[in-house]
Scaffold this active site. Structure first.
Site, PDB file in Angstrom:
ATOM      1  N   HIS A   3       0.776  -1.094   0.109  1.00 41.83           N
ATOM      2  CA  HIS A   3       0.012   0.011   0.010  1.00 41.83           C
ATOM      3  C   HIS A   3       0.786   1.326   0.241  1.00 41.83           C
ATOM      4  O   HIS A   3       1.876   1.220   0.762  1.00 41.83           O
ATOM      5  CB  HIS A   3      -0.939  -0.081   1.136  1.00 41.83           C
ATOM      6  CG  HIS A   3      -1.835   0.964   1.083  1.00 41.83           C
ATOM      7  ND1 HIS A   3      -1.873   2.278   1.285  1.00 41.83           N
ATOM      8  CD2 HIS A   3      -3.400   0.729   1.201  1.00 41.83           C
ATOM      9  CE1 HIS A   3      -3.146   3.050   1.079  1.00 41.83           C
ATOM     10  NE2 HIS A   3      -3.739   2.045   1.121  1.00 41.83           N
TER      11      HIS A   3
ATOM     12  N   ARG B  30      -5.512  10.246  -1.426  1.00 39.55           N
ATOM     13  CA  ARG B  30      -5.048  10.408  -2.721  1.00 39.55           C
ATOM     14  C   ARG B  30      -6.355  10.707  -3.536  1.00 39.55           C
ATOM     15  O   ARG B  30      -6.347  11.710  -4.299  1.00 39.55           O
ATOM     16  CB  ARG B  30      -4.207   9.431  -3.082  1.00 39.55           C
ATOM     17  CG  ARG B  30      -2.917   9.414  -2.464  1.00 39.55           C
ATOM     18  CD  ARG B  30      -1.870   8.301  -3.044  1.00 39.55           C
ATOM     19  NE  ARG B  30      -2.305   7.034  -2.568  1.00 39.55           N
ATOM     20  CZ  ARG B  30      -2.732   6.099  -3.416  1.00 39.55           C
ATOM     21  NH1 ARG B  30      -2.551   6.467  -4.653  1.00 39.55           N
ATOM     22  NH2 ARG B  30      -3.162   4.891  -2.922  1.00 39.55           N
TER      23      ARG B  30
END
Lengths: 242, 587, 109, 112
Positions: free
Chosen positions: B243, B265
């Site tokens: 991740h 994000r």
């Protein structure tokens, strides 16, 4: 960098077969450090026999709750600076539960009561049917949502003096779960829930002292949920239907 | 020290290892499908529903529920996401059964997933999906699923063995079937051999042998290490998903490595390097919104360029979106950071790629059966469904779908099974001796070796790999592995002796680390989560192969097998003609 | 009686007492002006059916309320359980009722 | 380990319990004194003159205080339990204590 380079950490040791005794350690201080890190440091570096419990590290599983300076907390999400008393921290196993060893408590009574409060869904549909459309903004749904994120860490159970005095008392978390289900339009057996919380040690044993709500790390409000159950049972007594 | 006479024997009919999504669904389904009077036992290394990673699922649950989306589309996304490596029959069953399982979760188990204003389920799209498909409960989907499952299991007459750690799968003397599982009752420190007609291994993977990792602290690949020792084939073992944004807070805190969610994000969060500059557009046109593997490699490359021990990671910065907006939209994440001393809303937080999910696992069929009679594997322990990369939202779908299937299949298979099987006493003894090994050595700290292994794996077998690095890695792992055998654990009291379990955890991690490294050496191309700097091309899809590792006479052997395109061939699709490529509106 | 019925009895007896408490405090504030005397009290209350009913109901409610409250305290603070706790609190309730009835009788009849 | 719990609602609970306990202890005495009237009004008078003594006065103040505290605390509880309330309960707790102080001070001022 922190002002002090060491913390004085007192840990409660012992269990059912050995006497409880406090033991003090000097633990190096760091800028980013949780109480769980402090306990871990002791086991990993100073005393390999220390027992504690943790799993997720991020406040999702509720395995690592302990008493920290007299307050039940998730140790993984408690920054040392938040609880430091001078230069010292005192850590013990959760209150109101049997101790297995050192900082690890036996959570079975907590979960037994969760089940005893009918804290499980009573289905109205099966996997062969579509999912029921549910209006997310009804008052009922809002009431159910309010308590749904409980992670059963037992902090409220440990904070509650009614539990301390009354071993039958189901406790805040189990009752909050019952209230959540009572407000769930999908639940088939709301009367069973009210019956379950009306017996010995049910919601009526609560004295609204509110430590559950005051100490819930998730900012939930079991106190209000239990009040909701009291209201619902009283209403049912007077013949009122929900 | 201990002999097999010290082992408590315990009998059951169906034994389930693990209480994540797979284990608990298996227990519930086994109760429904097995003949009346069947004893079902569920054993777990921690507390029921509390340890393990299903609970930590943030994003959600992928399921095609119409509205343009279809099982075919979900399947194609899974195959493309896995870069054509998935076992197609497993992937198909996953997508097909997810529809049933989500209805079961809502209707029978009592989960409540987020709704649209009209009352229907809310679904969103993660990276790599071509439809709004992910069902969720805020960003705490796993908690809702596991809590509801846990209640159902606790309220049924399932035998519970909590804080019981499985240490060895014990076969029958001919090695063809499983007799039972040797465990340690962690609370007392006593050994317990549980015989069962069928055993489901659902202990979860969890690549915690990396310096930065997201899984729960109890995860240490015990299941795969047991399967390896008993000679079972393991596939896709090189496939470790990173991740991109794990918290970096120093190596003295357990917070390091924990995930800062993907949505940051997606919402416009920016990644900046040590020089304060955005860099993701240097690596991909989608910038920060590129897929996990791409962003992880981008960050890793920046970290390598910087090479400053004082400031290892990069930063995620949200403040340009307005701290109040960030605080409101990412309440949980902001609070988590604040509890740990970081200001996510107004400042910037140092992040690093972090080992997240393990696509590899035991070779199983679509019914969760393994090569060994009586042993079933589901969830992250099983390989094949995800291929080289798991889509966000497919993990919990996989564990719940296959856990349920395992319960059904065990409940049916048990009807054909007669008596409990007798274990191979020599294997039982060997496992006992193995577990007791550290108790016979001079006590030393276990932690330094664990840190060495995590450094070695991060440096040599991490986000980007090379042949030279992998070979160095093998050497380092072997040294650590040998050194571990000389590290002892004080044996005065074995009751809840965490340090003994630290040793056993590290033993499993060393064993599986070696397999990961060997498999990574065997794959000479770059697919999904596996990136070889010396072989950056993915290779021809038509000639896709997967790695299969097994332990033969104490040594790991890795072979390759061709992927069988049983449903769809590369370049083709099962979607009807004229279907749009994606149903997700461009961001 | 179930815990729930005890709870209802305690809450309902409290609600019954609420107006009584207000009147009682009010009367006391009024009566205490210029000092208390038996004659003054008795002159007001003796032979009054209103005050008989008033204090009679007050005493019944307070006996129920106090007995249930003490039962809880006996359980939580004195560790008394089961039948013993029920017996002690029932005795307290009956005792209060007897003493209270005697007082009401003395003052109002 | 010392348990930290002194938050407003917990203090309100403790106050309610102690005041209830105090009243329960006082009640038999109160009834017993009044019963004197049955036999001998003079005896009651003799006791009532005691009320002029400051100590007894203080005790009486205490009793009325207990009654008021318990009364308002009880109303607070019933409101909290039976009304679908939303306002912070701390306000209720504070109001109850303030109200009881008001009543008992009135009583004291009147009595002096």
């Amino acid at each position: 960098m922190p002002e002090r380079d060491h913390l004085t950490v007192t840990v409660q040791r012992g269990g059912p077969n050995e006497p409880l005794r406090p033991q003090t350690f000097e633990v190096p201080a760091y800028e980013n450090q949780t109480v769980l890190d402090v306990v871990s440091w002791i086991q990993q570096n100073a005393d390999p026999t220390l027992t504690y419990r943790f799993a997720c590290r991020v406040g999702m599983c509720g395995s690592c709750a302990m008493m920290v300076n007299g307050v039940p907390r998730w140790t993984c999400r408690t920054h040392v600076s938040k609880v430091l008393d001078g230069n010292a921290i005192e850590v013990g196993p959760l209150r109101n539960l049997p101790v297995i060893k050192d900082l690890a408590a036996d959570m079975d009574p907590f979960f037994d009561k969760w089940v005893a409060a009918e804290g499980q869904h009573h289905p109205t549909r099966t996997r062969d049917e579509d999912i029921a459309p549910i209006d997310p903004v009804t008052d009922e749904r809002q009431a159910a949502n309010a308590g749904i994120e409980c992670i059963n860490c037992s902090v409220c159970y440990s904070a509650c003096d009614t539990v301390a005095g009354n071993p039958d008392y189901l406790g805040p978390a189990a009752l909050q779960r019952a209230w959540t289900l009572y407000n769930d339009a999908k639940d088939a057996d709301r009367n069973a829930i009210l019956d379950a919380v009306s017996g010995k040690g049910g919601c009526h044993s609560c004295h609204s002292m509110g430590s559950c709500t005051a100490y819930c790390p998730n900012e939930l409000d079991p106190l209000s949920a239990i009040a909701g159950l009291k209201r619902a049972t009283a209403k049912r007594f007077f013949g009122g239907r929900k | 020290m201990f002999s097999t006479k010290d082992i408590d024997w315990h009998d059951t009919d169906i034994l389930i290892l693990g209480t994540g999504g797979a284990g608990m669904f298996a227990a519930l389904h086994a109760m429904q499908s097995a003949p009346e009077g069947t004893k079902v036992t569920i054993a777990v290394k921690g507390l029921i529903g509390k340890c393990g990673c299903t609970r930590m699922v943030q994003g959600g649950y992928n399921v095609a529920l119409g509205g343009g989306d279809s099982v075919e589309r979900h399947f194609m996304d899974t195959i493309e996401g896995g870069k054509w490596l998935p076992n197609q029959d497993m992937a198909w069953r996953l997508c097909e059964q997810a529809v049933v399982r989500i209805r079961e979760l809502e209707n029978e188990i009592g989960c409540f997933f987020d709704r649209n204003p009209d009352g229907t389920l809310h679904q969103k799209a993660f990276a790599g999906q071509t439809a709004d498909r992910t069902v969720h409960k805020g960003d705490l989907t796993g908690i809702e699923i596991i809590n509801r499952l846990m209640e159902q299991v606790l309220s049924r007459p399932v035998e519970k063995l909590q804080e019981h750690r499985a240490i060895g799968l014990i076969p029958t003397r001919d090695g063809a079937s499983l007799a039972g599982v040797l465990m340690i009752d962690m609370r007392t420190g006593r050994f317990r051999f549980v015989r069962a007609k069928t055993v489901l291994m659902a202990t979860g993977g969890g690549p915690t042998m990396y310096k930065y990792h997201t899984p729960s602290g109890d995860k240490s690949m015990d299941g795969l290490a047991m399967a390896l020792r008993v000679g079972l084939p393991l596939r896709d073992m090189e496939m470790v998903q990173f991740h991109p944004t794990g918290l970096l807070a120093g190596d003295h805190t357990r917070m390091t490595g924990t995930v800062l969610e993907e949505g940051l994000r997606g919402a416009g969060g920016q990644l900046v390097n040590h020089a304060g500059q955005r860099f993701m557009f240097d690596y991909d046109a989608k910038g920060e919104r590129a897929t996990r593997d791409v962003v992880s490699r981008g960050i890793y490359a920046e970290m390598r360029k910087n090479n400053n021990p004082e400031q290892e990671g990069v930063f995620i910065s949200m403040s340009h979106l307005g701290p109040d907006m960030v605080r409101e939209k990412f309440k949980g994440m902001v609070k988590r950071c604040a509890d740990c001393g970081f200001d996510l809303a107004g400042g910037k937080v140092e992040v690093v790629p972090t080992a997240h999910y393990f696509m590899g696992g035991v070779v199983v069929d679509v019914d969760t059966r393994t090569a060994m009679e009586g042993l079933y594997v589901a969830g992250e322990d099983a390989g094949g469904a995800h291929g080289s990369n798991r889509l966000g939202g497919n993990g919990v779908a996989n564990s719940t779908v296959y856990g349920g299937i395992a319960g059904d299949v065990m409940g049916a298979d048990i009807r054909k099974m007669g008596a409990l099987r007798e274990p191979d006493e020599s294997v039982l003894e060997a496992e006992l001796v193995r577990a007791c090994h550290p108790l016979t050595r001079k006590p030393e700290l276990v932690l330094p070796l664990r840190k060495q292994l995590q450094d070695a794996m991060w440096d040599e077998v991490g986000v980007m790999r090379t042949e030279a690095g992998l070979k160095r890695g093998l050497g380092r792992i072997a040294e650590i592995s040998d050194a571990l055998m000389d590290v002892g654990v004080a044996s005065e009291s074995l009751a809840f002796n965490l340090t003994w379990h630290d040793w056993l955890n590290l033993r499993s991690l060393c064993d599986i680390s070696e397999v990961i490294t060997q498999a990574a050496l065997a794959r000479e191309n770059s697919r999904g989560a596996h990136f070889r700097e010396d072989f950056p091309d993915p290779g021809a899809m038509e000639e896709s192969y997967f790695t299969v590792a097994r332990q033969v006479d104490g040594a790991v052997e890795v072979g390759r097998e061709d992927v069988q395109f049983t449903i769809v061939r590369p370049g083709e699709t099962v979607l009807p003609e004229g279907e749009p490529e994606t149903l997700v509106a461009a961001q | 009686m179930s815990e729930f019925h005890l709870y209802m009895a305690q809450r309902l007896s409290a609600l019954v007492m609420a107006p009584f408490v207000i009147v009682h405090i009010g009367v006391m504030i009024y009566a205490i002006q210029g000092g208390l005397s038996a004659a003054e009290i008795l002159g007001r209350t003796q032979g009054s059916a209103f005050w008989f009913a008033f204090y009679g109901m007050f005493v019944v409610a307070v006996s129920i309320h106090a007995a249930i409250g003490l039962r809880t305290i006996l359980g939580e603070w004195a560790g008394l359980r089961g039948g013993a706790r029920d017996a002690v609190s029932a005795a307290i309730g009956l005792g209060l009722l007897a003493l209270g009835a005697q007082a009401v009788w003395a003052v109002t009849v | 380990m010392k348990v930290a719990r002194a938050h407003p609602l917990w203090l309100a609970y403790l106050l309610h319990r102690l005041s209830g306990l105090g009243l329960a202890v006082f009640l038999p005495l109160h009834f017993w004194v009044l019963s004197y009237a049955l036999n001998d009004a003079a005896k009651l008078d003799a006791f009532l003159t005691l009320t002029e003594m400051p100590l007894v006065k203080a005790a009486e103040f205490g009793l009325v205080f207990l009654l008021a505290v318990h009364f308002f605390g009880g109303l607070r509880l019933i409101a909290l339990e039976w009304l679908p309330w939303s306002a912070p309960q701390k306000t209720w707790a504070a109001l109850a204590v303030a109200g009881s102080f008001l009543v008992s001070t009135t009583f004291l001022l009147q009595a002096i």
